[in-house]
Design a protein around this motif. Structure first.
Motif, PDB file in Angstrom:
ATOM      1  N   ILE A  35       0.725  -1.100  -0.118  1.00  0.00           N
ATOM      2  CA  ILE A  35      -0.023  -0.104  -0.038  1.00  0.00           C
ATOM      3  C   ILE A  35       0.784   1.182  -0.188  1.00  0.00           C
ATOM      4  CG2 ILE A  35      -1.682   1.271   1.218  1.00  0.00           C
ATOM      5  CD1 ILE A  35      -3.074  -1.101  -0.204  1.00  0.00           C
ATOM      6  N   ILE A  36       2.017   1.205   0.699  1.00  0.00           N
ATOM      7  CA  ILE A  36       2.929   2.614   1.016  1.00  0.00           C
ATOM      8  C   ILE A  36       3.380   2.436  -0.364  1.00  0.00           C
ATOM      9  CG2 ILE A  36       4.989   3.258   1.840  1.00  0.00           C
ATOM     10  CD1 ILE A  36       4.222   1.696   4.542  1.00  0.00           C
ATOM     11  N   THR A  37       3.873   1.545  -1.191  1.00  0.00           N
ATOM     12  CA  THR A  37       4.448   1.522  -2.631  1.00  0.00           C
ATOM     13  C   THR A  37       3.444   2.334  -3.520  1.00  0.00           C
ATOM     14  OG1 THR A  37       5.765  -0.232  -2.017  1.00  0.00           O
ATOM     15  CG2 THR A  37       5.544   0.456  -4.326  1.00  0.00           C
ATOM     16  N   ALA A  38       2.331   1.901  -3.448  1.00  0.00           N
ATOM     17  CA  ALA A  38       1.230   2.334  -4.568  1.00  0.00           C
ATOM     18  C   ALA A  38       1.001   3.680  -4.020  1.00  0.00           C
ATOM     19  CB  ALA A  38      -0.082   1.575  -4.305  1.00  0.00           C
ATOM     20  N   GLU A  39       1.032   4.181  -2.871  1.00  0.00           N
ATOM     21  CA  GLU A  39       0.780   5.622  -2.440  1.00  0.00           C
ATOM     22  C   GLU A  39       1.958   6.433  -3.071  1.00  0.00           C
ATOM     23  OE1 GLU A  39      -1.966   7.100  -1.079  1.00  0.00           O
ATOM     24  OE2 GLU A  39      -3.130   5.524  -0.149  1.00  0.00           O
ATOM     25  N   THR A  40       3.021   5.993  -2.823  1.00  0.00           N
ATOM     26  CA  THR A  40       4.176   6.629  -3.444  1.00  0.00           C
ATOM     27  C   THR A  40       4.241   6.940  -4.819  1.00  0.00           C
ATOM     28  OG1 THR A  40       5.485   5.909  -1.420  1.00  0.00           O
ATOM     29  CG2 THR A  40       6.637   6.702  -3.139  1.00  0.00           C
ATOM     30  N   GLY A  41       3.832   5.818  -5.295  1.00  0.00           N
ATOM     31  CA  GLY A  41       3.743   5.768  -6.818  1.00  0.00           C
ATOM     32  C   GLY A  41       2.734   6.768  -7.497  1.00  0.00           C
ATOM     33  N   ILE A  42       1.599   6.943  -6.639  1.00  0.00           N
ATOM     34  CA  ILE A  42       0.438   7.988  -7.107  1.00  0.00           C
ATOM     35  C   ILE A  42       1.132   9.185  -6.812  1.00  0.00           C
ATOM     36  CG2 ILE A  42      -1.783   8.573  -6.276  1.00  0.00           C
ATOM     37  CD1 ILE A  42      -2.587   5.885  -5.988  1.00  0.00           C
ATOM     38  N   LEU A  43       1.683   9.559  -5.832  1.00  0.00           N
ATOM     39  CA  LEU A  43       2.006  10.803  -5.548  1.00  0.00           C
ATOM     40  C   LEU A  43       3.308  11.252  -6.388  1.00  0.00           C
ATOM     41  CD1 LEU A  43       2.065  13.429  -3.460  1.00  0.00           C
ATOM     42  CD2 LEU A  43       3.744  12.196  -2.022  1.00  0.00           C
ATOM     43  N   GLU A  44       4.009  10.433  -6.651  1.00  0.00           N
ATOM     44  CA  GLU A  44       5.268  10.743  -7.556  1.00  0.00           C
ATOM     45  C   GLU A  44       4.770  11.017  -9.161  1.00  0.00           C
ATOM     46  OE1 GLU A  44       9.446   8.774  -9.126  1.00  0.00           O
ATOM     47  OE2 GLU A  44       7.767   7.479  -8.229  1.00  0.00           O
ATOM     48  N   LYS A  45       3.848  10.434  -9.483  1.00  0.00           N
ATOM     49  CA  LYS A  45       3.256  10.725 -10.784  1.00  0.00           C
ATOM     50  C   LYS A  45       2.479  11.950 -10.804  1.00  0.00           C
ATOM     51  CE  LYS A  45       2.174   9.404 -14.709  1.00  0.00           C
ATOM     52  NZ  LYS A  45       3.176   9.568 -15.972  1.00  0.00           N
ATOM     53  N   LEU A  46       1.705  12.163  -9.717  1.00  0.00           N
ATOM     54  CA  LEU A  46       1.044  13.460  -9.862  1.00  0.00           C
ATOM     55  C   LEU A  46       1.977  14.861  -9.774  1.00  0.00           C
ATOM     56  CD1 LEU A  46      -1.734  14.795  -9.687  1.00  0.00           C
ATOM     57  CD2 LEU A  46      -1.636  14.706  -7.200  1.00  0.00           C
ATOM     58  N   THR A  47       2.972  14.482  -8.886  1.00  0.00           N
ATOM     59  CA  THR A  47       3.873  15.571  -8.648  1.00  0.00           C
ATOM     60  C   THR A  47       4.727  15.795  -9.855  1.00  0.00           C
ATOM     61  OG1 THR A  47       4.354  14.851  -6.327  1.00  0.00           O
ATOM     62  CG2 THR A  47       6.106  16.381  -7.264  1.00  0.00           C
ATOM     63  N   PHE A  48       5.131  14.768 -10.628  1.00  0.00           N
ATOM     64  CA  PHE A  48       6.103  15.135 -12.055  1.00  0.00           C
ATOM     65  C   PHE A  48       5.054  15.736 -13.003  1.00  0.00           C
ATOM     66  CE2 PHE A  48       9.089  11.314 -11.065  1.00  0.00           C
ATOM     67  CZ  PHE A  48       9.674  11.859 -10.322  1.00  0.00           C
ATOM     68  N   LEU A  49       3.584  15.318 -12.829  1.00  0.00           N
ATOM     69  CA  LEU A  49       2.768  15.958 -13.902  1.00  0.00           C
ATOM     70  C   LEU A  49       2.432  17.369 -13.433  1.00  0.00           C
ATOM     71  CD1 LEU A  49       0.263  13.027 -14.560  1.00  0.00           C
ATOM     72  CD2 LEU A  49       1.711  13.920 -16.179  1.00  0.00           C
ATOM     73  N   SER A  60      -9.681  18.946 -11.872  1.00  0.00           N
ATOM     74  CA  SER A  60     -10.295  17.709 -11.419  1.00  0.00           C
ATOM     75  C   SER A  60      -9.385  16.390 -11.629  1.00  0.00           C
ATOM     76  CB  SER A  60     -11.371  17.376 -12.493  1.00  0.00           C
ATOM     77  OG  SER A  60     -10.956  17.202 -14.081  1.00  0.00           O
ATOM     78  N   GLU A  61      -8.521  16.332 -12.389  1.00  0.00           N
ATOM     79  CA  GLU A  61      -7.562  15.170 -12.245  1.00  0.00           C
ATOM     80  C   GLU A  61      -6.758  15.264 -11.232  1.00  0.00           C
ATOM     81  OE1 GLU A  61      -5.374  16.197 -15.857  1.00  0.00           O
ATOM     82  OE2 GLU A  61      -6.655  15.110 -17.112  1.00  0.00           O
ATOM     83  N   ALA A  62      -6.223  16.300 -10.536  1.00  0.00           N
ATOM     84  CA  ALA A  62      -5.667  16.063  -9.247  1.00  0.00           C
ATOM     85  C   ALA A  62      -6.594  15.523  -8.075  1.00  0.00           C
ATOM     86  CB  ALA A  62      -5.083  17.313  -9.099  1.00  0.00           C
ATOM     87  N   MET A  63      -7.667  15.991  -8.276  1.00  0.00           N
ATOM     88  CA  MET A  63      -8.777  15.646  -7.251  1.00  0.00           C
ATOM     89  C   MET A  63      -9.138  14.229  -7.422  1.00  0.00           C
ATOM     90  SD  MET A  63      -9.298  18.402  -5.196  1.00  0.00           S
ATOM     91  CE  MET A  63      -8.588  19.709  -5.431  1.00  0.00           C
ATOM     92  N   ILE A  64      -9.365  13.388  -8.432  1.00  0.00           N
ATOM     93  CA  ILE A  64      -9.304  12.376  -8.717  1.00  0.00           C
ATOM     94  C   ILE A  64      -8.187  11.430  -8.129  1.00  0.00           C
ATOM     95  CG2 ILE A  64      -9.579  10.467 -10.472  1.00  0.00           C
ATOM     96  CD1 ILE A  64     -11.004  12.230 -12.002  1.00  0.00           C
ATOM     97  N   VAL A  65      -7.074  11.978  -8.506  1.00  0.00           N
ATOM     98  CA  VAL A  65      -5.763  11.209  -8.066  1.00  0.00           C
ATOM     99  C   VAL A  65      -5.678  11.196  -6.428  1.00  0.00           C
ATOM    100  CG1 VAL A  65      -3.505  11.070  -7.779  1.00  0.00           C
ATOM    101  CG2 VAL A  65      -4.638  11.288  -9.970  1.00  0.00           C
ATOM    102  N   ASN A  66      -5.818  12.403  -5.826  1.00  0.00           N
ATOM    103  CA  ASN A  66      -6.133  12.720  -4.535  1.00  0.00           C
ATOM    104  C   ASN A  66      -7.307  11.747  -3.804  1.00  0.00           C
ATOM    105  OD1 ASN A  66      -3.940  14.368  -4.177  1.00  0.00           O
ATOM    106  ND2 ASN A  66      -5.097  16.002  -4.510  1.00  0.00           N
ATOM    107  N   GLY A  67      -8.372  11.735  -4.267  1.00  0.00           N
ATOM    108  CA  GLY A  67      -9.403  10.800  -4.118  1.00  0.00           C
ATOM    109  C   GLY A  67      -9.139   9.284  -3.926  1.00  0.00           C
ATOM    110  N   LEU A  68      -8.289   9.063  -5.251  1.00  0.00           N
ATOM    111  CA  LEU A  68      -7.798   7.397  -5.167  1.00  0.00           C
ATOM    112  C   LEU A  68      -7.011   7.253  -4.059  1.00  0.00           C
ATOM    113  CD1 LEU A  68      -7.657   5.086  -6.857  1.00  0.00           C
ATOM    114  CD2 LEU A  68      -5.632   6.078  -8.069  1.00  0.00           C
ATOM    115  N   GLY A  69      -6.105   8.156  -3.729  1.00  0.00           N
ATOM    116  CA  GLY A  69      -4.771   8.069  -2.599  1.00  0.00           C
ATOM    117  C   GLY A  69      -5.787   7.739  -1.354  1.00  0.00           C
ATOM    118  N   LEU A  70      -6.700   8.741  -1.154  1.00  0.00           N
ATOM    119  CA  LEU A  70      -7.370   8.454   0.112  1.00  0.00           C
ATOM    120  C   LEU A  70      -8.389   7.487   0.398  1.00  0.00           C
ATOM    121  CD1 LEU A  70      -8.686  12.136   0.565  1.00  0.00           C
ATOM    122  CD2 LEU A  70      -7.120  11.107   1.967  1.00  0.00           C
ATOM    123  N   TRP A  71      -8.860   6.820  -0.813  1.00  0.00           N
ATOM    124  CA  TRP A  71      -9.601   5.562  -0.866  1.00  0.00           C
ATOM    125  C   TRP A  71      -8.670   4.445  -0.592  1.00  0.00           C
ATOM    126  CZ3 TRP A  71      -9.522   1.412  -4.081  1.00  0.00           C
ATOM    127  CH2 TRP A  71     -10.567   0.491  -3.885  1.00  0.00           C
TER     128      TRP A  71
END
Length: 107
Positions: A35-49, A60-71
């Motif tokens: 789970i930590i690896t997945a969260e880090t990957g999501i955060l890294e991808k959003l940060t690079f974008l 809205s794309e950033a909100m979807i990614v943040n919602g995915l991380g929280l979920w």
């Protein structure tokens, strides 16, 4: 170790019950690391974008990614809570509890 202790026919139920807490701990630890690896990957991808200007910080794309991380974090909490809830654990049986006079398991 888990394969040997839980699938080997020669293992006694008492030894399997003693290994069970370690089996649960290592399974949950591995799940938490995934789970930590997945969260880090999501955060890294959003940060690079966001750094490259592809995605804005409040779009809205950033909100979807943040919602995915929280979920994902909430799902992890529910899975771990379910795995460690007291109703799943039993006390380690004694030899008297495991083998009765009729040689049947009592639990």
């Amino acid at each position: 170790m888990g394969f040997v202790s839980f699938w080997h026919k020669g293992e006694v139920r008492i030894s399997r019950m003693r290994v069970l807490p370690w089996h649960v701990f290592l399974g949950l630890y591995t799940y938490g690391l995934a789970i930590i690896t997945a969260e880090t990957g999501i955060l890294e991808k959003l940060t690079f974008l966001q750094t490259n200007g592809v995605v804005l910080k409040r779009c809205s794309e950033a909100m979807i990614v943040n919602g995915l991380g929280l979920w994902l974090a909430m799902l992890c909490g529910v899975v771990i809570l379910t795995a460690v809830s007291p109703k799943h654990y039993q006390s380690i049986p004694t030899t008297k509890d495991v083998y009765s006079d009729s040689k049947c398991l009592t639990s």
